[in-house]
Scaffold this motif. Sequence first.
Motif, PDB file in Angstrom:
ATOM      1  N   TYR A  91      -4.615  -7.735   0.915  1.00  0.00           N
ATOM      2  CA  TYR A  91      -3.590  -6.761   1.296  1.00  0.00           C
ATOM      3  C   TYR A  91      -2.507  -6.775   0.211  1.00  0.00           C
ATOM      4  O   TYR A  91      -2.025  -7.839  -0.193  1.00  0.00           O
ATOM      5  N   LEU A  92      -2.154  -5.593  -0.254  1.00  0.00           N
ATOM      6  CA  LEU A  92      -1.172  -5.492  -1.338  1.00  0.00           C
ATOM      7  C   LEU A  92      -0.061  -4.530  -0.970  1.00  0.00           C
ATOM      8  O   LEU A  92      -0.322  -3.478  -0.381  1.00  0.00           O
ATOM      9  N   CYS A  93       1.140  -4.892  -1.340  1.00  0.00           N
ATOM     10  CA  CYS A  93       2.235  -3.953  -1.211  1.00  0.00           C
ATOM     11  C   CYS A  93       2.549  -3.390  -2.590  1.00  0.00           C
ATOM     12  O   CYS A  93       2.236  -3.994  -3.620  1.00  0.00           O
ATOM     13  N   SER A  94       3.156  -2.233  -2.587  1.00  0.00           N
ATOM     14  CA  SER A  94       3.433  -1.530  -3.827  1.00  0.00           C
ATOM     15  C   SER A  94       4.701  -0.714  -3.673  1.00  0.00           C
ATOM     16  O   SER A  94       5.048  -0.288  -2.570  1.00  0.00           O
ATOM     17  N   VAL A  95       5.382  -0.517  -4.797  1.00  0.00           N
ATOM     18  CA  VAL A  95       6.554   0.349  -4.798  1.00  0.00           C
ATOM     19  C   VAL A  95       6.430   1.332  -5.937  1.00  0.00           C
ATOM     20  O   VAL A  95       5.756   1.062  -6.940  1.00  0.00           O
ATOM     21  N   ASP A  96       7.091   2.447  -5.762  1.00  0.00           N
ATOM     22  CA  ASP A  96       7.122   3.466  -6.798  1.00  0.00           C
ATOM     23  C   ASP A  96       8.277   3.140  -7.734  1.00  0.00           C
ATOM     24  O   ASP A  96       9.428   3.253  -7.363  1.00  0.00           O
ATOM     25  N   GLY A  97       7.923   2.727  -8.941  1.00  0.00           N
ATOM     26  CA  GLY A  97       8.946   2.370  -9.911  1.00  0.00           C
ATOM     27  C   GLY A  97       9.414   3.532 -10.745  1.00  0.00           C
ATOM     28  O   GLY A  97       9.986   3.330 -11.811  1.00  0.00           O
ATOM     29  N   GLN A  98       9.138   4.757 -10.292  1.00  0.00           N
ATOM     30  CA  GLN A  98       9.531   5.961 -11.004  1.00  0.00           C
ATOM     31  C   GLN A  98       8.966   5.952 -12.418  1.00  0.00           C
ATOM     32  O   GLN A  98       7.764   5.934 -12.593  1.00  0.00           O
ATOM     33  N   ASP A  99       9.800   5.923 -13.416  1.00  0.00           N
ATOM     34  CA  ASP A  99       9.296   6.016 -14.783  1.00  0.00           C
ATOM     35  C   ASP A  99       8.433   4.822 -15.181  1.00  0.00           C
ATOM     36  O   ASP A  99       7.695   4.887 -16.154  1.00  0.00           O
ATOM     37  N   TYR A 100       8.523   3.747 -14.452  1.00  0.00           N
ATOM     38  CA  TYR A 100       7.749   2.556 -14.789  1.00  0.00           C
ATOM     39  C   TYR A 100       6.390   2.548 -14.110  1.00  0.00           C
ATOM     40  O   TYR A 100       5.586   1.660 -14.351  1.00  0.00           O
ATOM     41  N   GLY A 101       6.137   3.532 -13.283  1.00  0.00           N
ATOM     42  CA  GLY A 101       4.877   3.537 -12.563  1.00  0.00           C
ATOM     43  C   GLY A 101       4.958   2.710 -11.304  1.00  0.00           C
ATOM     44  O   GLY A 101       5.996   2.192 -10.928  1.00  0.00           O
ATOM     45  N   TYR A 102       3.824   2.611 -10.640  1.00  0.00           N
ATOM     46  CA  TYR A 102       3.761   1.879  -9.379  1.00  0.00           C
ATOM     47  C   TYR A 102       3.507   0.404  -9.664  1.00  0.00           C
ATOM     48  O   TYR A 102       2.584   0.042 -10.383  1.00  0.00           O
ATOM     49  N   THR A 103       4.327  -0.441  -9.054  1.00  0.00           N
ATOM     50  CA  THR A 103       4.190  -1.884  -9.219  1.00  0.00           C
ATOM     51  C   THR A 103       3.574  -2.466  -7.959  1.00  0.00           C
ATOM     52  O   THR A 103       3.899  -2.034  -6.849  1.00  0.00           O
ATOM     53  N   PHE A 104       2.726  -3.471  -8.141  1.00  0.00           N
ATOM     54  CA  PHE A 104       2.045  -4.104  -7.016  1.00  0.00           C
ATOM     55  C   PHE A 104       2.450  -5.561  -6.893  1.00  0.00           C
ATOM     56  O   PHE A 104       2.718  -6.242  -7.899  1.00  0.00           O
ATOM     57  N   GLY A 105       2.469  -6.026  -5.660  1.00  0.00           N
ATOM     58  CA  GLY A 105       2.588  -7.445  -5.426  1.00  0.00           C
ATOM     59  C   GLY A 105       1.292  -8.143  -5.802  1.00  0.00           C
ATOM     60  O   GLY A 105       0.280  -7.493  -6.105  1.00  0.00           O
ATOM     61  N   SER A 106       1.339  -9.448  -5.791  1.00  0.00           N
ATOM     62  CA  SER A 106       0.169 -10.233  -6.224  1.00  0.00           C
ATOM     63  C   SER A 106      -0.921 -10.275  -5.165  1.00  0.00           C
ATOM     64  O   SER A 106      -2.009 -10.770  -5.414  1.00  0.00           O
ATOM     65  N   GLY A 107      -0.632  -9.763  -3.976  1.00  0.00           N
ATOM     66  CA  GLY A 107      -1.658  -9.653  -2.952  1.00  0.00           C
ATOM     67  C   GLY A 107      -1.718 -10.850  -2.024  1.00  0.00           C
ATOM     68  O   GLY A 107      -1.310 -11.966  -2.363  1.00  0.00           O
ATOM     69  N   THR A 108      -2.229 -10.592  -0.828  1.00  0.00           N
ATOM     70  CA  THR A 108      -2.480 -11.621   0.175  1.00  0.00           C
ATOM     71  C   THR A 108      -3.964 -11.597   0.493  1.00  0.00           C
ATOM     72  O   THR A 108      -4.484 -10.590   0.981  1.00  0.00           O
ATOM     73  N   ARG A 109      -4.629 -12.679   0.186  1.00  0.00           N
ATOM     74  CA  ARG A 109      -6.075 -12.768   0.459  1.00  0.00           C
ATOM     75  C   ARG A 109      -6.266 -13.352   1.837  1.00  0.00           C
ATOM     76  O   ARG A 109      -5.973 -14.527   2.074  1.00  0.00           O
ATOM     77  N   LEU A 110      -6.737 -12.532   2.748  1.00  0.00           N
ATOM     78  CA  LEU A 110      -6.897 -12.926   4.148  1.00  0.00           C
ATOM     79  C   LEU A 110      -8.368 -13.130   4.473  1.00  0.00           C
ATOM     80  O   LEU A 110      -9.196 -12.258   4.198  1.00  0.00           O
ATOM     81  N   THR A 111      -8.647 -14.286   5.059  1.00  0.00           N
ATOM     82  CA  THR A 111      -9.991 -14.578   5.572  1.00  0.00           C
ATOM     83  C   THR A 111      -9.877 -14.838   7.057  1.00  0.00           C
ATOM     84  O   THR A 111      -9.073 -15.669   7.491  1.00  0.00           O
ATOM     85  N   VAL A 112     -10.657 -14.114   7.849  1.00  0.00           N
ATOM     86  CA  VAL A 112     -10.648 -14.271   9.304  1.00  0.00           C
ATOM     87  C   VAL A 112     -11.958 -14.932   9.721  1.00  0.00           C
ATOM     88  O   VAL A 112     -13.046 -14.440   9.392  1.00  0.00           O
ATOM     89  N   VAL A 113     -11.817 -16.032  10.445  1.00  0.00           N
ATOM     90  CA  VAL A 113     -13.020 -16.797  10.833  1.00  0.00           C
ATOM     91  C   VAL A 113     -13.164 -16.837  12.353  1.00  0.00           C
ATOM     92  O   VAL A 113     -12.231 -16.528  13.080  1.00  0.00           O
TER      93      VAL A 113
END
Lengths: 113, 114
Positions: A91-113
């Motif tokens: 799962y990743l979050c992202s923001v619109d950085g306008q002139d810098y483009g869209y930036t993403f977080g490093s992500g959350t790797r989820l495993t459901v057991v």
Amino acid sequence: SAVISQKPSRDICQRGTSLTIQCQVDSQVTMMFWYRQQPGQSLTLIATANQGSEATYESGFVIDKFPISRPNLTFSTLTVSNMSPEDSSIYLCSVDGQDYGYTFGSGTRLTVV
Amino acid sequence: AQSVTQPDIHITVSEGASLELRCNYSYGATPYLFWYVQSPGQGLQLLLKYFSGDTLVQGIKGFEAEFKRSQSSFNLRKPSVHWSDAAEYFCAVGRSTGFQKLVFGTGTRLLVSP
């Protein structure tokens, strides 16, 4: 460009439980976006979070399953509720950085057991 | 509806050889175009973007991409591939006005052989 801190970076959860993922941005942003990346797949938008209003969900995603909070212009959370193994994804979050483009977080790797 | 096609699921390139990753898009308005790279277990890093102006854009790590409106393409290139370039590459398109989501292609996995 904006810097996003996302946590947790990974988690292993029991089915039927819920996990809340946090994203903190180092600057104020209007929109935050939450994406899901299933194993071996591309990114799919879950919802768009605008501060002060309800999140807008994409087709196939519902608020009861993926509630989102956006209490201010620098922070948002995504909860994955009543988890099943099919929710195992990044799962990743992202923001619109306008002139810098869209930036993403490093992500959350989820495993459901 | 907008869409992005990356026709190559996997590509193997020898180290030092040139690289071209294909991306075709379908978009009703003037697009913003992006290339992202994802290393195993990592988030997405922006390589380069096209908003307007010069159709040949330079990015980080020696990558460049060319926007061809007539072909609805935004192919990524690198003249000499390094082993550290092995990763998943995603092309994405967004609308050029307002705060809009990105639509991603399915990705191309780059393998670099010695």
